[in-house]
Design an enzyme around this catalytic site. Structure first.
Site, PDB file in Angstrom:
ATOM      1  N   ASP A  59     -33.472  91.933  96.371  1.00  0.00           N
ATOM      2  CA  ASP A  59     -33.094  90.579  96.790  1.00  0.00           C
ATOM      3  C   ASP A  59     -31.912  90.653  97.758  1.00  0.00           C
ATOM      4  OD1 ASP A  59     -31.112  91.221  95.003  1.00  0.00           O
ATOM      5  OD2 ASP A  59     -31.260  89.381  93.818  1.00  0.00           O
ATOM      6  N   SER A  60     -31.439  91.891  98.026  1.00  0.00           N
ATOM      7  CA  SER A  60     -30.483  92.094  99.120  1.00  0.00           C
ATOM      8  C   SER A  60     -31.094  91.590 100.427  1.00  0.00           C
ATOM      9  CB  SER A  60     -30.112  93.576  99.239  1.00  0.00           C
ATOM     10  OG  SER A  60     -31.263  94.386  99.246  1.00  0.00           O
ATOM     11  N   ASP A  98     -37.730  92.962  93.208  1.00  0.00           N
ATOM     12  CA  ASP A  98     -36.513  92.447  92.583  1.00  0.00           C
ATOM     13  C   ASP A  98     -36.725  90.982  92.213  1.00  0.00           C
ATOM     14  OD1 ASP A  98     -33.969  92.928  91.749  1.00  0.00           O
ATOM     15  OD2 ASP A  98     -33.087  93.048  93.761  1.00  0.00           O
ATOM     16  N   LYS A 128     -37.698  94.445  88.859  1.00  0.00           N
ATOM     17  CA  LYS A 128     -36.332  94.760  88.437  1.00  0.00           C
ATOM     18  C   LYS A 128     -35.633  93.460  88.104  1.00  0.00           C
ATOM     19  CE  LYS A 128     -32.824  95.924  91.430  1.00  0.00           C
ATOM     20  NZ  LYS A 128     -31.846  94.850  91.168  1.00  0.00           N
ATOM     21  N   GLU A 130     -31.660  91.851  86.687  1.00  0.00           N
ATOM     22  CA  GLU A 130     -30.252  92.172  86.464  1.00  0.00           C
ATOM     23  C   GLU A 130     -29.798  91.743  85.078  1.00  0.00           C
ATOM     24  OE1 GLU A 130     -27.749  90.568  89.556  1.00  0.00           O
ATOM     25  OE2 GLU A 130     -28.861  91.592  91.156  1.00  0.00           O
ATOM     26  N   GLU A 197     -24.888 100.139  89.333  1.00  0.00           N
ATOM     27  CA  GLU A 197     -24.256  99.830  90.623  1.00  0.00           C
ATOM     28  C   GLU A 197     -22.743  99.724  90.479  1.00  0.00           C
ATOM     29  OE1 GLU A 197     -26.060  96.654  92.863  1.00  0.00           O
ATOM     30  OE2 GLU A 197     -24.448  96.662  94.364  1.00  0.00           O
TER      31      GLU A 197
HETATM   32  O1  KIV Z   1     -31.169  94.064  95.974  1.00  0.00           O
HETATM   33  C1  KIV Z   1     -30.913  95.269  96.117  1.00  0.00           C
HETATM   34  O2  KIV Z   1     -31.048  95.850  97.201  1.00  0.00           O
HETATM   35  C2  KIV Z   1     -30.434  95.987  94.940  1.00  0.00           C
HETATM   36  C3  KIV Z   1     -29.955  97.398  95.134  1.00  0.00           C
HETATM   37  C4  KIV Z   1     -28.613  97.416  95.735  1.00  0.00           C
HETATM   38  C5  KIV Z   1     -29.993  98.173  93.864  1.00  0.00           C
HETATM   39  O3  KIV Z   1     -30.431  95.460  93.875  1.00  0.00           O
END
Ligand code: KIV
Length: 300
Positions: A59-60, A98, A128, A130, A197
């Site tokens: 989600d970056s 994510d 994934k 969090e 992280e």
């Molecule tokens: O969203 C993302 O790119 C991440 C990584 C930094 C692990 O969660």
């Protein structure tokens, strides 16, 4: 006559795809796992060609691709579009989608519904999410429903405000013990791997030793089972301030600016396109075309 499906059914690994249990075997063999983010078909294809084991459609993307200041605004619809593009490009690496902020916090049902969309509609191999604590039940529900889940502890960007900003976590003994316990709990809940992280290296190493499933570090030192970097950071494409844990392997922003600048200059100076970039037509067709234009002009 037997018919064979063109694409493997969701939940069935595609031919050539890294098998999920292989990750734990890589850990057992002390073979480092390489993960990188990707957000479209070309980056998925290139990450695959470069030999990455895991691709995270992070989600970056909200920051690197969509121009937001944080990961929080990323939506399910945006993440689905990006994940679909990545899975079209990548073959061998496992693609992890994510789960964006708001897509898994409300209830097990909503988390399940959204995770299914990633796997079924976008071709992701895993998701994934969090956090630990209240999210442990969520992980159990998803894994129980047949969806592999990667955990994410330490600096969890979706809760950066509550954590006091984008800063390292687990730097006091008390916080480190909590992280350690959270990691054990995520493994017990069924996570197949855990991202750590911005966590002090000794803490990440102790967590890694305690787990059977692999840890994937970002700003967590060299003692984790694998590493992840954000595509734009490692390639020098992101113009924001890079955290200290980023290693930039190329300066593509400079390369791109140079290339596009050369193009703009050639267009302005009429040096592009050249003969080899243009299409001609047979002489006789050209003559007829010119005549026809005269007729058109006369009729006007
Ligand atoms: O969203 C993302 O790119 C991440 C990584 C930094 C692990 O969660």
């Amino acid at each position: 006559m037997t018919t064979r499906p063109r694409e493997p059914a969701p939940g069935t690994p595609a031919p050539g795809k890294l098998a999920l249990p292989e990750l734990a075997e890589l850990k057992a063999r002390r073979q480092p796992i390489a993960m990188v983010t990707a957000y479209d078909a070309p980056s998925g294809r290139l990450a695959d060609a470069a030999g990455a084991d895991l691709i995270l459609v992070g989600d970056s993307a909200a920051m690197t691709v969509l121009g937001h200041d944080s990961t929080v605004p990323a939506t399910m619809e945006e993440m689905l579009v990006l994940t679909r593009a990545v899975t079209r490009g990548a073959r061998r690496p496992l693609v992890v989608a994510d789960m964006p902020f708001g897509s898994f916090q409300v209830s097990d049902e909503e988390a399940m519904h959204n995770a299914i969309r990633f796997v079924k509609d976008a071709g992701a191999d895993a998701v994934k999410l969090e956090g630990a604590g209240p999210m442990l039940g969520r992980v159990q529900a998803l894994v129980g429903g047949g969806i592999p889940v990667m955990g994410h502890l330490g600096l969890t960007p979706q809760s950066a405000t509550m954590l006091g900003g984008f800063k390292a976590q687990g730097r006091t003994a008390e916080q480190a013990v909590r992280l350690y316990e959270d990691a054990l709990a995520l493994e017990a809940a069924g996570c197949f791997a855990i991202v750590l992280e911005a966590v002090p290296a000794p803490v990440a190493s102790r967590i890694t030793e305690a787990l059977t499933v692999p840890t994937i570090g970002i700003g967590a030192g060299a003692g984790t089972d694998g590493q992840v970097l954000v595509w734009h950071d490692l390639l020098g494409l992101y113009e924001g301030h890079a955290p200290r844990f980023v290693k930039q392997y190329a300066d593509l922003a400079a390369e791109i600016t140079k290339a596009v600048g050369a193009y703009v200059e050639e267009v302005r100076e009429r040096r592009f396109p050249e003969e080899q970039h243009t299409y001609g037509m047979p002489e006789e067709e050209l003559a007829i075309f010119e005549e026809a234009l005269e007729d058109v002009a006369e009729r006007r």
